[in-house]
Design a protein around this motif. Sequence first.
Motif, short mmCIF file in Angstrom:
data_model
loop_
_atom_site.label_atom_id
_atom_site.label_comp_id
_atom_site.label_asym_id
_atom_site.label_seq_id
_atom_site.Cartn_x
_atom_site.Cartn_y
_atom_site.Cartn_z
N PHE A 169 9.11 21.08 40.76
CA PHE A 169 9.34 19.67 40.42
C PHE A 169 9.74 19.50 38.96
CE2 PHE A 169 6.54 19.75 44.04
CZ PHE A 169 7.04 18.74 44.86
N ARG A 170 10.77 18.69 38.78
CA ARG A 170 11.19 18.29 37.43
C ARG A 170 11.15 16.77 37.37
NH1 ARG A 170 11.44 17.22 32.75
NH2 ARG A 170 13.19 17.58 31.36
N TYR A 171 10.23 16.25 36.57
CA TYR A 171 10.04 14.80 36.47
C TYR A 171 10.85 14.23 35.31
CZ TYR A 171 7.73 10.31 35.62
OH TYR A 171 7.48 8.98 35.41
N LEU A 172 11.60 13.17 35.59
CA LEU A 172 12.42 12.53 34.56
C LEU A 172 12.04 11.05 34.46
CD1 LEU A 172 15.96 13.97 35.42
CD2 LEU A 172 14.38 14.76 33.65
N PRO A 173 11.65 10.58 33.29
CA PRO A 173 11.31 9.16 33.13
C PRO A 173 12.52 8.25 33.25
CG PRO A 173 11.22 10.29 31.02
CD PRO A 173 11.39 11.35 32.06
N SER A 174 13.70 8.76 32.96
CA SER A 174 14.94 8.00 33.09
C SER A 174 16.12 8.93 32.84
CB SER A 174 14.98 6.83 32.08
OG SER A 174 15.04 7.35 30.75
N LEU A 175 17.31 8.48 33.18
CA LEU A 175 18.53 9.21 32.83
C LEU A 175 19.71 8.26 32.89
CD1 LEU A 175 19.57 11.59 35.76
CD2 LEU A 175 17.88 9.82 36.02
N ARG A 176 20.73 8.60 32.16
CA ARG A 176 21.92 7.75 32.09
C ARG A 176 22.61 7.66 33.44
NH1 ARG A 176 24.98 9.42 26.42
NH2 ARG A 176 23.32 8.75 25.00
N PHE A 177 23.25 6.52 33.68
CA PHE A 177 23.83 6.26 34.99
C PHE A 177 24.80 7.34 35.43
CE2 PHE A 177 27.34 4.45 37.52
CZ PHE A 177 26.62 4.12 38.67
N GLU A 178 25.75 7.72 34.58
CA GLU A 178 26.74 8.70 34.98
C GLU A 178 26.12 10.07 35.25
OE1 GLU A 178 27.11 8.33 30.40
OE2 GLU A 178 26.63 7.07 32.13
N TYR A 179 25.02 10.37 34.57
CA TYR A 179 24.30 11.63 34.81
C TYR A 179 23.52 11.54 36.12
CZ TYR A 179 25.44 13.29 30.13
OH TYR A 179 26.10 13.72 29.01
N PHE A 180 23.00 10.36 36.41
CA PHE A 180 22.30 10.14 37.68
C PHE A 180 23.25 10.33 38.85
CE2 PHE A 180 21.22 6.91 40.98
CZ PHE A 180 20.10 7.54 41.49
N VAL A 181 24.45 9.78 38.75
CA VAL A 181 25.45 9.92 39.81
C VAL A 181 25.78 11.39 40.04
CG1 VAL A 181 27.83 9.42 40.48
CG2 VAL A 181 26.43 7.63 39.42
N SER A 182 25.99 12.13 38.96
CA SER A 182 26.31 13.54 39.09
C SER A 182 25.14 14.31 39.68
CB SER A 182 26.67 14.12 37.71
OG SER A 182 27.03 15.48 37.81
N LEU A 183 23.93 13.94 39.31
CA LEU A 183 22.73 14.59 39.86
C LEU A 183 22.68 14.43 41.37
CD1 LEU A 183 19.89 15.92 39.15
CD2 LEU A 183 19.00 13.59 39.36
N ILE A 184 22.89 13.21 41.85
CA ILE A 184 22.87 12.95 43.29
C ILE A 184 23.98 13.72 43.99
CG2 ILE A 184 23.16 11.20 45.08
CD1 ILE A 184 20.52 10.95 43.68
N LYS A 185 25.16 13.72 43.41
CA LYS A 185 26.31 14.40 44.02
C LYS A 185 26.05 15.89 44.24
CE LYS A 185 30.22 11.56 42.54
NZ LYS A 185 31.44 11.52 41.69
N HIS A 186 25.30 16.49 43.35
CA HIS A 186 25.09 17.94 43.41
C HIS A 186 23.75 18.33 44.01
CE1 HIS A 186 28.31 17.47 40.36
NE2 HIS A 186 28.75 18.59 40.89
#
Length: 207
Positions: A97-114
């Motif tokens: 598990f890697r917990y993230l309190p927040s992340l930028r929108f464009e990075y979030f989109v890329s995270l989901i895509k991959h």
Amino acid sequence: MKARIHVVGSPEVDAWLDKNVSFSDVKKRYDIIYEEQDFMVLLYHPVTISFDPNVIKHVVQCCIASEINFVVIKCNNGTNYETILKEYMQFKHNPHFRYLPSLRFEYFVSLIKHSNGLIGNSRNGVRETPVLGISSLNNGNRQQNRSTEARSIIHIPDHREMPAATLKVMKNIPRVEPVTEFGSSACAARFGEFIRKCDLSAIYTQK
């Protein structure tokens, strides 16, 4: 009045279908050790009216038992969010598990895509992931009457019907045909074209 309504789509869809940032940049910025399509995303928000602490407790236990890698994103700070964060403490010191309190929108989109998919009760699992053809598990009733019938969505209204085995199956579900229920790409271009052609002086109802 219908003649005055022009459906151009959603600007968000444009953002989700854009190339965005690379996954290597996401890994570097947020210190993620998992490889592409070797993890899932957990995004679970509090339900204000019918919150049941047993739901998030069960979800967390299933994620741990599955031994799948997860990137966990902090929930919004609505009523009862503290209960969710308390359960997330079980992920501490667990390499899956890697917990993230927040992340930028464009990075979030890329995270989901991959990723291999998204689980939880976020609108992203019923509106955005279908655009990408990525699987999602929609748990509970937070997205009731907002969800689509896209093949990529697994609906589980009752948390007791979600075993860890379901997550293991989800991890290996291949991508499916994208669903454009909430719009396709080129929304900005269609909006711009409408503005260029629209004669507002011909509309008598003004504000």
